[in-house]
Design a protein around this motif. Structure first.
Motif, mmCIF file in Angstrom:
data_model
loop_
_atom_site.group_PDB
_atom_site.id
_atom_site.type_symbol
_atom_site.label_atom_id
_atom_site.label_comp_id
_atom_site.label_asym_id
_atom_site.label_seq_id
_atom_site.Cartn_x
_atom_site.Cartn_y
_atom_site.Cartn_z
ATOM 1 N N SER A 1 0.397 3.847 -2.879
ATOM 2 C CA SER A 1 -0.099 5.172 -2.535
ATOM 3 C C SER A 1 0.946 6.251 -2.799
ATOM 4 O O SER A 1 0.620 7.342 -3.279
ATOM 5 C CB SER A 1 -0.522 5.200 -1.063
ATOM 6 O OG SER A 1 -0.913 6.501 -0.698
ATOM 7 N N ASP A 2 2.210 5.965 -2.485
ATOM 8 C CA ASP A 2 3.247 6.973 -2.728
ATOM 9 C C ASP A 2 3.388 7.272 -4.209
ATOM 10 O O ASP A 2 3.617 8.410 -4.610
ATOM 11 C CB ASP A 2 4.590 6.500 -2.162
ATOM 12 C CG ASP A 2 4.628 6.524 -0.645
ATOM 13 O OD1 ASP A 2 3.610 6.927 -0.033
ATOM 14 O OD2 ASP A 2 5.658 6.141 -0.074
ATOM 15 N N ARG A 3 3.237 6.252 -5.031
ATOM 16 C CA ARG A 3 3.442 6.454 -6.466
ATOM 17 C C ARG A 3 2.201 7.008 -7.161
ATOM 18 O O ARG A 3 2.293 7.883 -8.014
ATOM 19 C CB ARG A 3 3.857 5.144 -7.124
ATOM 20 C CG ARG A 3 4.277 5.344 -8.594
ATOM 21 C CD ARG A 3 4.952 4.121 -9.155
ATOM 22 N NE ARG A 3 5.467 4.403 -10.488
ATOM 23 C CZ ARG A 3 6.680 4.860 -10.764
ATOM 24 N NH1 ARG A 3 7.522 5.129 -9.773
ATOM 25 N NH2 ARG A 3 7.071 5.084 -12.013
ATOM 26 N N LEU B 1 0.823 -1.204 0.000
ATOM 27 C CA LEU B 1 0.000 0.000 0.000
ATOM 28 C C LEU B 1 0.859 1.257 0.000
ATOM 29 O O LEU B 1 0.507 2.258 -0.634
ATOM 30 C CB LEU B 1 -0.936 -0.011 1.207
ATOM 31 C CG LEU B 1 -2.120 -0.969 1.116
ATOM 32 C CD1 LEU B 1 -2.807 -1.108 2.474
ATOM 33 C CD2 LEU B 1 -3.115 -0.490 0.067
ATOM 34 N N ALA B 2 1.978 1.203 0.708
ATOM 35 C CA ALA B 2 2.870 2.360 0.734
ATOM 36 C C ALA B 2 3.413 2.654 -0.655
ATOM 37 O O ALA B 2 3.420 3.804 -1.114
ATOM 38 C CB ALA B 2 4.013 2.115 1.720
ATOM 39 N N ALA C 1 -3.219 8.314 7.221
ATOM 40 C CA ALA C 1 -2.192 9.222 7.725
ATOM 41 C C ALA C 1 -1.040 9.350 6.730
ATOM 42 O O ALA C 1 -0.491 10.450 6.519
ATOM 43 C CB ALA C 1 -1.678 8.729 9.076
ATOM 44 N N ARG C 2 -0.657 8.236 6.104
ATOM 45 C CA ARG C 2 0.443 8.288 5.136
ATOM 46 C C ARG C 2 0.055 9.145 3.931
ATOM 47 O O ARG C 2 0.873 9.933 3.429
ATOM 48 C CB ARG C 2 0.814 6.873 4.695
ATOM 49 C CG ARG C 2 2.092 6.833 3.840
ATOM 50 C CD ARG C 2 2.482 5.422 3.474
ATOM 51 N NE ARG C 2 3.736 5.407 2.730
ATOM 52 C CZ ARG C 2 4.932 5.180 3.248
ATOM 53 N NH1 ARG C 2 5.048 4.974 4.552
ATOM 54 N NH2 ARG C 2 6.024 5.186 2.495
ATOM 55 N N GLU C 3 -1.185 8.997 3.447
ATOM 56 C CA GLU C 3 -1.598 9.793 2.293
ATOM 57 C C GLU C 3 -1.670 11.280 2.628
ATOM 58 O O GLU C 3 -1.275 12.126 1.818
ATOM 59 C CB GLU C 3 -2.954 9.296 1.780
ATOM 60 C CG GLU C 3 -2.876 7.929 1.134
ATOM 61 C CD GLU C 3 -3.950 7.730 0.082
ATOM 62 O OE1 GLU C 3 -3.589 7.471 -1.086
ATOM 63 O OE2 GLU C 3 -5.141 7.819 0.433
ATOM 64 N N ILE C 4 -2.158 11.597 3.802
ATOM 65 C CA ILE C 4 -2.221 13.009 4.199
ATOM 66 C C ILE C 4 -0.821 13.587 4.303
ATOM 67 O O ILE C 4 -0.560 14.713 3.859
ATOM 68 C CB ILE C 4 -2.993 13.150 5.521
ATOM 69 C CG1 ILE C 4 -4.485 12.814 5.298
ATOM 70 C CG2 ILE C 4 -2.839 14.551 6.088
ATOM 71 C CD1 ILE C 4 -5.292 12.746 6.572
ATOM 72 N N GLU C 5 0.102 12.808 4.854
ATOM 73 C CA GLU C 5 1.491 13.280 4.989
ATOM 74 C C GLU C 5 2.132 13.536 3.628
ATOM 75 O O GLU C 5 2.817 14.539 3.428
ATOM 76 C CB GLU C 5 2.302 12.238 5.757
ATOM 77 C CG GLU C 5 3.784 12.593 5.873
ATOM 78 C CD GLU C 5 4.602 11.462 6.476
ATOM 79 O OE1 GLU C 5 5.845 11.553 6.422
ATOM 80 O OE2 GLU C 5 4.000 10.489 6.978
ATOM 81 N N ARG C 6 1.883 12.647 2.659
ATOM 82 C CA ARG C 6 2.572 12.754 1.382
ATOM 83 C C ARG C 6 1.798 13.550 0.330
ATOM 84 O O ARG C 6 2.399 14.158 -0.549
ATOM 85 C CB ARG C 6 2.885 11.346 0.849
ATOM 86 C CG ARG C 6 4.087 10.725 1.563
ATOM 87 C CD ARG C 6 4.102 9.220 1.463
ATOM 88 N NE ARG C 6 5.351 8.684 1.998
ATOM 89 C CZ ARG C 6 5.618 8.585 3.295
ATOM 90 N NH1 ARG C 6 4.732 9.001 4.182
ATOM 91 N NH2 ARG C 6 6.773 8.082 3.705
#
Length: 500
Positions: free
Chosen positions: A184-186, A180-181, A227-232
């Motif tokens: 989502s990051d890409r 998922l990381a 949280a990861r999506e909001i951060e990135r």
């Protein structure tokens, strides 16, 4: 694999080849969101958005040209064709494990360049054409039935010793987060993602036959990804988890995590009822089943969140009996399910799993989707706080089944003839119309516009205005052929007539 390795994995060096796809001149694709208490979807600008589409896969005929860029122009033409037929959304899995060449990781933790490039191109095309995707990270069906081949199996160097530990194994949980990381990051900054279906058909068997593992998995994965999506990316996409509907009968406690979990934004079920939807004998019984099942789903999602079916179709007839439904029959079966779903309070018409040879929807099904899209502007979905009234709405004629939802100022109804022909087990298109009266309860006093809609032609048949003294809106005479949809709006209330 440890959580600390996530950044290393998501820094995997793959050249972004999507830059070869020329951008479209159309306005930027909007992000999709929800509003508390409104059981339908909105764009970030506050406009109505409805998921109309179907399940597809990167190996199936219409998207197969993505792999190794075998025919990107054909895929683009197809996506434009879908949009022209009212489609707004596809449901896709990051990998399709029916064979050995479409894993998103192989081995676990390594993202093959051909698949990364495929998704680079997919997102570029979705944004260019103007379509969204309901994205689920795992093909859990073929992961289960072909477990000995899957990269997550410890025998193949993966983190999981048993497919019965997919939801509970700590090392597998780290691998799921790593996938998922990376994804989502890409691609998570793309508005083309309508929502994350965090786990396709979550099943007790994925956690040692223990239904109680659902909530802890959702509570870990959902907030972590948000949280990861909001951060990135500065914002996060919507979340849901889908379920094979019959499991709700076996395990009623699953209603709570699937339909009401606070970490999820909408409820998502798969309507595969045995003997009606999964193996239809006629085109009426499946619609009645959808009405019953969607009524239960809408009531189970008691906080007013959106609810819809992201998989349905004749799965038992196709997969187990190895039979493809005749096209004319299947088209009517599809159209009936679609309208039963919408009128019962679902967001959109549901998302078919094709279950046909070839594995695509028919032209008739695409016409049905276009008709649904033409109907949608007759209701202001941004303010429609519906409740299901399938059992409360009454028709005077015994051969008319009623499906409907309302909120006191607006209503959506669908009327279905039940007097099918014995030989074809269908409702004939040329069946003589019958006249029925209708009673819609709990409507506010005032004047209403009643719009009758032909679901086959996708056109308005007639419009009329009528006063209501309350507490029920009584419609004296409605002519019903094979079926009929009605959009009812209070003339002092919100109406939004226009293109979809």
């Amino acid at each position: 694999m440890t959580t600390g390795s996530l950044d290393r994995l998501t820094d995997y060096d793959v050249v972004d080849l999507a830059q070869d796809i020329a951008p479209d001149a159309a306005p930027a694709l909007p992000w999709i969101t929800t509003r508390t208490g409104v059981p339908y979807f909105l764009t970030e600008q506050g406009e109505s958005w409805t998921p109309i589409g179907q399940n597809d896969a990167v190996t199936w005929p219409e998207l197969a040209g993505l792999f190794r860029r075998r025919d990107l122009p054909a895929v683009e033409r197809h996506l434009h064709w879908l949009k022209d037929h009212g489609v707004t959304c596809l449901r896709l899995m990051l990998e399709y494990c029916h064979g050995e060449h479409r894993y998103i990781e192989r081995p676990a933790g390594r993202f093959p360049p051909n698949m990364v490039r495929l998704w680079d191109d997919m997102f570029a095309l979705l944004e260019k054409v103007g379509l969204h995707v309901l994205l689920t990270p795992f093909d859990t069906f073929f992961t289960w039935v072909r477990w000995r081949h899957h990269p997550y199996n410890t025998q193949n160097g993966g983190p999981c010793a048993s497919r019965r530990q997919l939801l509970t194994c700590p090392a597998t949980r780290d691998a799921i987060k790593a996938r998922l990381a990376f994804t989502s990051d890409r691609w998570g900054g793309s508005p083309a993602i309508f929502a994350w279906d965090l786990w396709n058909e979550m099943h007790p068997a994925h956690g040692g036959d223990d239904p109680s593992v659902f909530a802890p998995f959702i509570e870990d994965i959902g907030p972590w990804l948000r949280a990861r999506e909001i951060e990135r990316h500065g914002r996060a996409h919507l979340h849901t988890v889908s379920i094979f509907g019959p499991e709700l009968i076996k395990h009623p406690t699953l209603v709570e995590p699937i339909f009401r979990h606070p970490a999820l934004d909408f409820a998502n079920t798969h309507l595969y009822e045995h003997g009606t939807i999964d193996d239809p004998k006629d085109t009426v019984a499946p619609a009645l089943a959808v009405g019953r099942l969607m009524r239960a789903a809408v009531q189970d999602a008691s906080d007013g969140r959106p609810v819809f079916d992201s998989e349905h179709g004749p799965i038992h007839r196709f997969k187990d009996k190895k039979t493809t439904l005749p096209e004319e029959f299947d088209d009517q079966y599809f159209r009936h399910i679609q309208w039963a779903h919408l009128a019962s309070g679902g967001a959109g018409g549901g998302m078919r799993w094709p279950n046909r040879h070839p594995h695509v929807l028919t032209p008739g099904m695409r016409r049905a989707q276009r008709a649904l899209a033409e109907f949608l502007p007759l209701i202001d979905w941004t303010s429609f706080k519906r409740r299901n009234l399938n059992e409360e709405i009454t028709a005077s004629h015994p051969s008319v089944a009623t499906f409907g939802c309302a909120d006191g100022k607006q209503a959506v109804l669908w009327l279905l003839r039940t007097d099918k022909r014995p030989r074809t087990r269908m409702i004939p298109d040329d069946i003589p119309p019958i006249t029925t009266s209708l009673r819609v309860p709990d409507m506010e006093p005032g004047r209403y516009r009643i719009t009758c809609f032909d679901t086959s032609a996708g056109t308005i048949v007639r419009e009329q205005e009528q006063d209501c003294q309350g507490p029920s809106l009584d419609i004296a005479e409605i002519s019903v052929g094979p079926d009929l949809a009605l959009a009812i709006s209070h003339l002092d209330g919100p109406t939004k007539i226009g293109s979809f």
